[in-house]
Design a protein around this motif. Structure first.
Motif, PDB file in Angstrom:
ATOM      1  N   GLY A   1       0.795  -1.233   0.000  1.00  0.00           N
ATOM      2  CA  GLY A   1       0.000   0.000   0.000  1.00  0.00           C
ATOM      3  C   GLY A   1       0.822   1.275   0.000  1.00  0.00           C
ATOM      4  O   GLY A   1       2.039   1.282   0.188  1.00  0.00           O
ATOM      5  N   LYS A   2       0.092   2.367  -0.253  1.00  0.00           N
ATOM      6  CA  LYS A   2       0.640   3.707  -0.055  1.00  0.00           C
ATOM      7  C   LYS A   2      -0.345   4.361   0.910  1.00  0.00           C
ATOM      8  O   LYS A   2      -1.566   4.265   0.717  1.00  0.00           O
ATOM      9  N   TYR A   3       0.167   5.001   1.939  1.00  0.00           N
ATOM     10  CA  TYR A   3      -0.718   5.495   2.993  1.00  0.00           C
ATOM     11  C   TYR A   3      -0.638   7.013   3.072  1.00  0.00           C
ATOM     12  O   TYR A   3       0.431   7.599   2.881  1.00  0.00           O
ATOM     13  N   HIS A   4      -1.785   7.605   3.363  1.00  0.00           N
ATOM     14  CA  HIS A   4      -1.872   9.068   3.417  1.00  0.00           C
ATOM     15  C   HIS A   4      -1.900   9.494   4.879  1.00  0.00           C
ATOM     16  O   HIS A   4      -2.744   9.013   5.646  1.00  0.00           O
ATOM     17  N   TRP A   5      -0.981  10.366   5.215  1.00  0.00           N
ATOM     18  CA  TRP A   5      -0.799  10.760   6.608  1.00  0.00           C
ATOM     19  C   TRP A   5      -0.992  12.253   6.788  1.00  0.00           C
ATOM     20  O   TRP A   5      -0.708  13.036   5.874  1.00  0.00           O
ATOM     21  N   VAL A   6      -1.429  12.604   7.988  1.00  0.00           N
ATOM     22  CA  VAL A   6      -1.287  13.984   8.448  1.00  0.00           C
ATOM     23  C   VAL A   6      -0.240  13.943   9.546  1.00  0.00           C
ATOM     24  O   VAL A   6      -0.304  13.098  10.447  1.00  0.00           O
ATOM     25  N   VAL A   7       0.733  14.826   9.443  1.00  0.00           N
ATOM     26  CA  VAL A   7       1.804  14.889  10.426  1.00  0.00           C
ATOM     27  C   VAL A   7       1.605  16.165  11.235  1.00  0.00           C
ATOM     28  O   VAL A   7       1.767  17.270  10.707  1.00  0.00           O
ATOM     29  N   ALA A   8       1.222  16.011  12.494  1.00  0.00           N
ATOM     30  CA  ALA A   8       0.954  17.173  13.352  1.00  0.00           C
ATOM     31  C   ALA A   8       2.196  17.476  14.192  1.00  0.00           C
ATOM     32  O   ALA A   8       2.670  16.624  14.947  1.00  0.00           O
ATOM     33  N   VAL A   9       2.706  18.693  14.013  1.00  0.00           N
ATOM     34  CA  VAL A   9       3.977  19.091  14.616  1.00  0.00           C
ATOM     35  C   VAL A   9       3.725  20.087  15.740  1.00  0.00           C
ATOM     36  O   VAL A   9       2.876  20.977  15.609  1.00  0.00           O
ATOM     37  N   PHE A  10       4.468  19.961  16.819  1.00  0.00           N
ATOM     38  CA  PHE A  10       4.310  20.847  17.979  1.00  0.00           C
ATOM     39  C   PHE A  10       5.535  21.733  18.159  1.00  0.00           C
ATOM     40  O   PHE A  10       6.638  21.368  17.742  1.00  0.00           O
ATOM     41  N   ALA A  11       5.290  22.884  18.783  1.00  0.00           N
ATOM     42  CA  ALA A  11       6.359  23.873  18.914  1.00  0.00           C
ATOM     43  C   ALA A  11       7.509  23.324  19.758  1.00  0.00           C
ATOM     44  O   ALA A  11       8.675  23.573  19.460  1.00  0.00           O
ATOM     45  N   LYS A  12       7.172  22.562  20.801  1.00  0.00           N
ATOM     46  CA  LYS A  12       8.226  22.081  21.697  1.00  0.00           C
ATOM     47  C   LYS A  12       8.469  20.591  21.461  1.00  0.00           C
ATOM     48  O   LYS A  12       7.528  19.789  21.502  1.00  0.00           O
ATOM     49  N   GLY A  13       9.737  20.235  21.200  1.00  0.00           N
ATOM     50  CA  GLY A  13      10.079  18.829  20.970  1.00  0.00           C
ATOM     51  C   GLY A  13      10.103  18.030  22.264  1.00  0.00           C
ATOM     52  O   GLY A  13       9.858  18.569  23.354  1.00  0.00           O
ATOM     53  N   LEU A  14      10.362  16.740  22.132  1.00  0.00           N
ATOM     54  CA  LEU A  14      10.532  15.876  23.311  1.00  0.00           C
ATOM     55  C   LEU A  14      11.886  15.192  23.170  1.00  0.00           C
ATOM     56  O   LEU A  14      12.260  14.779  22.072  1.00  0.00           O
ATOM     57  N   SER A  15      12.603  15.050  24.301  1.00  0.00           N
ATOM     58  CA  SER A  15      13.894  14.376  24.220  1.00  0.00           C
ATOM     59  C   SER A  15      13.674  12.857  24.266  1.00  0.00           C
ATOM     60  O   SER A  15      12.976  12.344  25.144  1.00  0.00           O
ATOM     61  N   THR A  16      14.271  12.158  23.309  1.00  0.00           N
ATOM     62  CA  THR A  16      14.090  10.702  23.225  1.00  0.00           C
ATOM     63  C   THR A  16      14.496   9.996  24.527  1.00  0.00           C
ATOM     64  O   THR A  16      13.730   9.180  25.037  1.00  0.00           O
ATOM     65  N   PRO A  17      15.684  10.302  25.103  1.00  0.00           N
ATOM     66  CA  PRO A  17      16.048   9.630  26.364  1.00  0.00           C
ATOM     67  C   PRO A  17      15.023   9.871  27.479  1.00  0.00           C
ATOM     68  O   PRO A  17      14.739   8.963  28.258  1.00  0.00           O
ATOM     69  N   THR A  18      14.444  11.080  27.522  1.00  0.00           N
ATOM     70  CA  THR A  18      13.439  11.378  28.557  1.00  0.00           C
ATOM     71  C   THR A  18      12.216  10.479  28.393  1.00  0.00           C
ATOM     72  O   THR A  18      11.680   9.956  29.374  1.00  0.00           O
ATOM     73  N   VAL A  19      11.793  10.278  27.157  1.00  0.00           N
ATOM     74  CA  VAL A  19      10.606   9.450  26.903  1.00  0.00           C
ATOM     75  C   VAL A  19      10.911   7.987  27.263  1.00  0.00           C
ATOM     76  O   VAL A  19      10.092   7.308  27.882  1.00  0.00           O
ATOM     77  N   PHE A  20      12.116   7.517  26.903  1.00  0.00           N
ATOM     78  CA  PHE A  20      12.483   6.144  27.273  1.00  0.00           C
ATOM     79  C   PHE A  20      12.565   5.989  28.799  1.00  0.00           C
ATOM     80  O   PHE A  20      12.162   4.960  29.339  1.00  0.00           O
ATOM     81  N   ARG A  21      13.080   7.015  29.482  1.00  0.00           N
ATOM     82  CA  ARG A  21      13.164   6.950  30.963  1.00  0.00           C
ATOM     83  C   ARG A  21      11.773   6.861  31.574  1.00  0.00           C
ATOM     84  O   ARG A  21      11.531   6.097  32.497  1.00  0.00           O
ATOM     85  N   LYS A  22      10.875   7.658  31.035  1.00  0.00           N
ATOM     86  CA  LYS A  22       9.487   7.623  31.513  1.00  0.00           C
ATOM     87  C   LYS A  22       8.908   6.224  31.304  1.00  0.00           C
ATOM     88  O   LYS A  22       8.219   5.679  32.166  1.00  0.00           O
ATOM     89  N   HIS A  23       9.231   5.652  30.171  1.00  0.00           N
ATOM     90  CA  HIS A  23       8.760   4.305  29.847  1.00  0.00           C
ATOM     91  C   HIS A  23       9.257   3.297  30.904  1.00  0.00           C
ATOM     92  O   HIS A  23       8.499   2.440  31.361  1.00  0.00           O
ATOM     93  N   ASP A  24      10.529   3.431  31.307  1.00  0.00           N
ATOM     94  CA  ASP A  24      11.083   2.524  32.327  1.00  0.00           C
ATOM     95  C   ASP A  24      10.348   2.698  33.655  1.00  0.00           C
ATOM     96  O   ASP A  24      10.064   1.722  34.345  1.00  0.00           O
ATOM     97  N   GLN A  25      10.050   3.944  33.996  1.00  0.00           N
ATOM     98  CA  GLN A  25       9.329   4.206  35.260  1.00  0.00           C
ATOM     99  C   GLN A  25       7.952   3.567  35.233  1.00  0.00           C
ATOM    100  O   GLN A  25       7.510   2.981  36.218  1.00  0.00           O
ATOM    101  N   LEU A  26       7.281   3.693  34.087  1.00  0.00           N
ATOM    102  CA  LEU A  26       5.905   3.178  33.997  1.00  0.00           C
ATOM    103  C   LEU A  26       5.889   1.650  33.925  1.00  0.00           C
ATOM    104  O   LEU A  26       4.881   1.023  34.212  1.00  0.00           O
ATOM    105  N   ASP A  27       7.044   1.073  33.557  1.00  0.00           N
ATOM    106  CA  ASP A  27       7.204  -0.379  33.536  1.00  0.00           C
ATOM    107  C   ASP A  27       6.114  -1.056  32.689  1.00  0.00           C
ATOM    108  O   ASP A  27       5.461  -1.993  33.126  1.00  0.00           O
ATOM    109  N   TRP A  28       5.915  -0.546  31.507  1.00  0.00           N
ATOM    110  CA  TRP A  28       4.886  -1.043  30.595  1.00  0.00           C
ATOM    111  C   TRP A  28       5.375  -2.341  29.926  1.00  0.00           C
ATOM    112  O   TRP A  28       6.501  -2.391  29.454  1.00  0.00           O
TER     113      TRP A  28
END
Ligand code: C5P
Length: 312
Positions: free
Chosen positions: A172-199
């Motif tokens: 397939g070919k897929y049609h996307w909308v990419v919604a961008v926000f003014a403030k980015g997120l740091s990848t290590p911070t998101v992974f750390r949060k993931h470890d805390q949540l223990d998902w």
């Protein structure tokens, strides 16, 4: 000499995150796909200036959003140094400048920095290579987990920390909308949060694989999954309303792209995607909303990072 290379953004159609490893990374089972937002990297030699030792890069400039480093910490700069260091003979080389034109959101979960590194590797390869696929992929993996995929592109399954890649069949070919926000997120911070949540990890990609084979956007949309979504949403609760708004405006579904905060919405067609993007812009919560399609290219030459032009 002036060489321009282009590299696509990526999103993760599936992102399963295992436990934290001893080396600080997480074992992943992911499905990457390119989306046709892109950056270009131009490498230009400086006439008459030779470099005996140290970095060949003398300057780096960026056109586009703010927040991209213009020094030796930029991944594209590091990519040039890393590949130049792999030459068999360390003879002097001309100094170079790098220029990056950004079309990929910064710190957005779409591999913008990795795309620049991949494009820089292609440019150096065209300049003083060829280095061969093995070396390019090895250097790419040293630079970052997403750089090997940015080099190859298409639709691929990634394991290890994301660098061990196998092609996936996609009709397939897929049609996307990419919604961008003014403030980015740091990848290590998101992974750390993931470890805390223990998902618990979701390593199940059977349904997605079949959906990609079928090539139907509804089946693919239903199979989208991101283990980091819960962490990104807990760091940015306001993303939840935008996810709902996109669906209300007509998207089939939406998901956090990689480590976020960029959201990607899968839509029936480009017209529908345009309507969703306009509704999100009107909603006032997003910095921008782009219409894009994926995979970005199916041609062997352009599916990953590739050369656009070479001038003597
Ligand atoms: O490899 P890359 O430099 O893109 O990774 C950025 C950060 O993301 C790492 O330092 C790590 O904190 C996190 N990461 C991870 N597991 C992965 C990939 C990235 O924890 N498989």
């Amino acid at each position: 000499m002036k060489i321009t290379a282009k590299a696509w953004a990526k999103t993760n159609l599936h992102l399963g995150v295992g436990p934290l490893r001893g080396d600080g990374f997480h074992d992943l089972l992911t499905v990457f796909q390119t989306i046709d937002l892109f950056d270009t990297v131009t490498l230009e030699t400086i006439e008459g200036e030779m470099v005996e030792e140290g970095s060949v890069v003398k300057r780096l400039s960026v056109t586009g959003p703010r927040g991209v480093p213009e020094d030796a910490t930029n991944l594209a700069w590091r990519a040039v140094d890393a590949l130049v260091a792999r030459r068999a003979e360390q003879t002097p080389l001309p100094a170079v400048t790098l220029h990056i034109e950004k079309g990929i959101p910064v710190a957005g979960g779409m591999a913008g920095g990795s795309a620049d590194a991949a494009a820089a590797l292609r440019a150096v390869d065209a300049w003083i290579g060829p280095f061969g696929r093995e070396t390019l992929l090895e250097v790419a993996a040293e630079l970052g987990s997403d750089v090997p995929f940015c080099l190859l592109g298409g639709t691929m399954r990634g394991t290890g920390r994301g660098e061990l890649l196998v092609d996936m069949l996609n009709r397939g070919k897929y049609h996307w909308v990419v919604a961008v926000f003014a403030k980015g997120l740091s990848t290590p911070t998101v992974f750390r949060k993931h470890d805390q949540l223990d998902w618990p990890p979701n390593f199940e990609i059977e349904e997605l694989s079949e959906a990609l084979l079928e090539g139907d956007y509804i089946s693919v949309g239903a199979a989208l999954h991101n283990d980091l979504q819960i962490s990104a949403l807990s760091l940015r609760p306001e993303l939840r309303t935008v996810l709902t708004d996109g669906v209300r405006a007509g998207a089939f579904t939406g998901i956090v792209s990689g480590s976020g905060p960029t959201l990607v919405f899968i839509c029936e067609n480009a017209t529908e995607a345009r309507d969703v993007a306009d509704a999100l812009i009107d909603g006032g919560q997003v910095l921008a909303a782009h219409v894009a399609s994926g995979p970005a290219s199916r041609s062997a030459r352009t599916r990953g990072a590739h050369i656009l032009s070479i001038e003597d």
